[in-house]
Design an enzyme around this catalytic site. Structure first.
Site, PDB file in Angstrom:
ATOM      1  N   ASP A  20      17.445  31.377  27.564  1.00  0.00           N
ATOM      2  CA  ASP A  20      17.704  31.247  28.933  1.00  0.00           C
ATOM      3  C   ASP A  20      16.832  31.608  30.029  1.00  0.00           C
ATOM      4  O   ASP A  20      16.306  32.968  29.806  1.00  0.00           O
ATOM      5  CB  ASP A  20      19.318  31.767  29.324  1.00  0.00           C
ATOM      6  CG  ASP A  20      19.750  31.716  30.752  1.00  0.00           C
ATOM      7  OD1 ASP A  20      20.323  30.260  30.979  1.00  0.00           O
ATOM      8  OD2 ASP A  20      19.413  32.360  31.700  1.00  0.00           O
ATOM      9  N   ILE A  21      16.468  31.090  30.898  1.00  0.00           N
ATOM     10  CA  ILE A  21      15.253  31.572  31.756  1.00  0.00           C
ATOM     11  C   ILE A  21      15.925  32.485  32.763  1.00  0.00           C
ATOM     12  O   ILE A  21      17.006  32.392  33.469  1.00  0.00           O
ATOM     13  CB  ILE A  21      14.728  30.305  32.573  1.00  0.00           C
ATOM     14  CG1 ILE A  21      14.101  29.291  31.635  1.00  0.00           C
ATOM     15  CG2 ILE A  21      13.561  30.862  33.714  1.00  0.00           C
ATOM     16  CD1 ILE A  21      13.249  28.042  32.302  1.00  0.00           C
ATOM     17  N   GLU A  25      19.080  25.899  32.696  1.00  0.00           N
ATOM     18  CA  GLU A  25      17.600  26.327  32.373  1.00  0.00           C
ATOM     19  C   GLU A  25      17.879  27.064  30.901  1.00  0.00           C
ATOM     20  O   GLU A  25      17.302  27.796  30.321  1.00  0.00           O
ATOM     21  CB  GLU A  25      17.668  27.694  33.280  1.00  0.00           C
ATOM     22  CG  GLU A  25      18.522  28.669  33.379  1.00  0.00           C
ATOM     23  CD  GLU A  25      19.606  28.287  34.386  1.00  0.00           C
ATOM     24  OE1 GLU A  25      20.205  29.475  34.958  1.00  0.00           O
ATOM     25  OE2 GLU A  25      19.924  27.356  34.837  1.00  0.00           O
TER      26      GLU A  25
END
Length: 377
Positions: A245-246, A288
């Site tokens: 996950d960003i 994301e």
């Protein structure tokens, strides 16, 4: 004046000649019927091919046998390498098809006129003796005794999509004086099948990939995970899963806009892929979030790869098209399949593996982000 009748020996000789001629014609008719039946079966076989490897494999396996050919190759026009790229991503093993070649322009096939002011009619097959200097690109690894060849254009809507290349050790098999209706018909069937299968494979690829980043989508990863778990159970190897996950991606969008956010997503996907093997699979799960399947990798190995991914993203700021440098980091959860019980449904095992990676990702987020956490019961 009465007509002179042929003597009995002369009549017998004439009858014998007629019987021999009739037997020859019957033999030729039966031979032609057999050839026609074999080619009809070939047509049905390639029309029924559902995938690119199945179609190509059928052409190379069956056509030499039914047509008594010593070599068959296929050249496809593939501008920008789109066909090769998609087939590679769909798992086609090109090493299994050394007779298949790709070129970036139909002009390299030599069917089109050299001058632009010459009107181009429908290109015709080119038949004649094999000349190594002229034909070696069409017949790689040709046997030394190859004597005659036919280069047959593959046409769709007056457009050349490739050429079917036929070779024989018989110098009289393909000569300029021979008619070409039969091989043109055969090439037209092959061209139709190629176009249909390639179009279907392209649609399949589009349906399994994320249009923004070019990596696989969730549908593909879910399907691939089921296949890999089944294979891992049979061959007893490990599968690991990363959930990526960003960090603070909303702030990225807020600061550089959605176009900048899209650039970040594409670059994150690129940097993740750079750390993976060909056998691994990367998919975007939406937003994301990305998921990676690591084939034949235990938890320690997968964690090391995850750390490389994290560092490759965090250590070098992203340069956007606006010229702005954007620092980006990711959090990663890692889990490894350890359930090889045959009585557990594969679907449930797959869901559990992804859920464990997601749980580890949550811990990475809760403990500061920009870090890797491994799932451990």
């Amino acid at each position: 004046m009465s007509e002179q009748l042929a003597s009995p020996p002369a009549l017998e000789a004439e009858n014998e000649s007629l019987r021999a001629r009739l037997a020859y014609l019957i033999e030729q008719a039966e031979l032609n019927h057999s050839i026609m039946c074999r080619h009809q079966a070939f047509d049905l076989e390639i029309v029924g091919a559902g995938t690119f490897p199945e179609l190509i494999g059928t052409i190379f396996r069956s056509l030499p046998a039914i047509s008594s050919l010593d070599m068959v190759t296929l050249t496809l026009v593939d501008k920008d390498a789109d066909i090769h790229t998609v087939m590679d991503k769909l798992g086609v093993d090109f090493a299994a098809f050394p007779e298949l070649m790709f070129i970036d322009s139909e002009h390299a096939l030599g069917f089109m006129p050299a001058r632009r002011d010459v009107p181009a009619g429908a290109p015709k097959p080119q038949l004649g003796p094999y000349v190594a200097g002229l034909h070696q690109d069409l017949f790689p690894n040709a046997p030394a005794q190859l004597q005659s060849i036919a280069q047959v254009p593959l046409l769709r809507n007056r457009r050349i999509i490739g050429s079917l290349n036929l070779g024989s050790v018989d110098a009289t098999r393909f000569t300029a004086a021979l008619g070409t209706d039969f091989i043109e018909h055969m090439a037209s069937i092959i061209a139709i099948c190629l176009e249909n299968v390639i179009s279907n494979e392209m649609l399949k690829y589009i349906g399994l990939t994320d249009s923004l980043t070019g990596v696989y989508n969730r549908r593909y990863i879910d399907r691939r995970l089921l296949e890999e778990i089944g294979r891992a159970r049979r061959q007893a190897y490990r599968i690991s899963c990363m959930y990526i996950d960003i960090d603070h991606f909303k702030l990225v969008n807020d600061s550089v806009g959605h176009q900048g956010g899209d650039e970040v997503l594409r670059e994150v996907a690129t940097r993740i892929k750079a750390e993976l093997r060909i056998s691994d699979a990367l998919g975007r799960f939406g937003g994301e979030e990305f998921v990676v399947l690591l084939i034949d990798a235990d938890l320690d190995s997968a964690t090391m790869v995850a750390q490389r991914i994290r560092a490759s993203i965090a250590n070098i700021p992203f340069e956007l098209s606006s010229g702005e440098l954007m620092p980006v980091s990711v959090s990663i959860g890692v889990a490894t399949l350890d359930d090889f019980e045959r009585d557990h449904a594969i679907e449930g095992v797959a869901q559990q593996l992804v859920a464990q990676a997601d749980s580890a990702l949550y811990q990475a987020k809760e403990t500061g982000r920009n870090r890797v956490v491994s799932f451990d019961d």
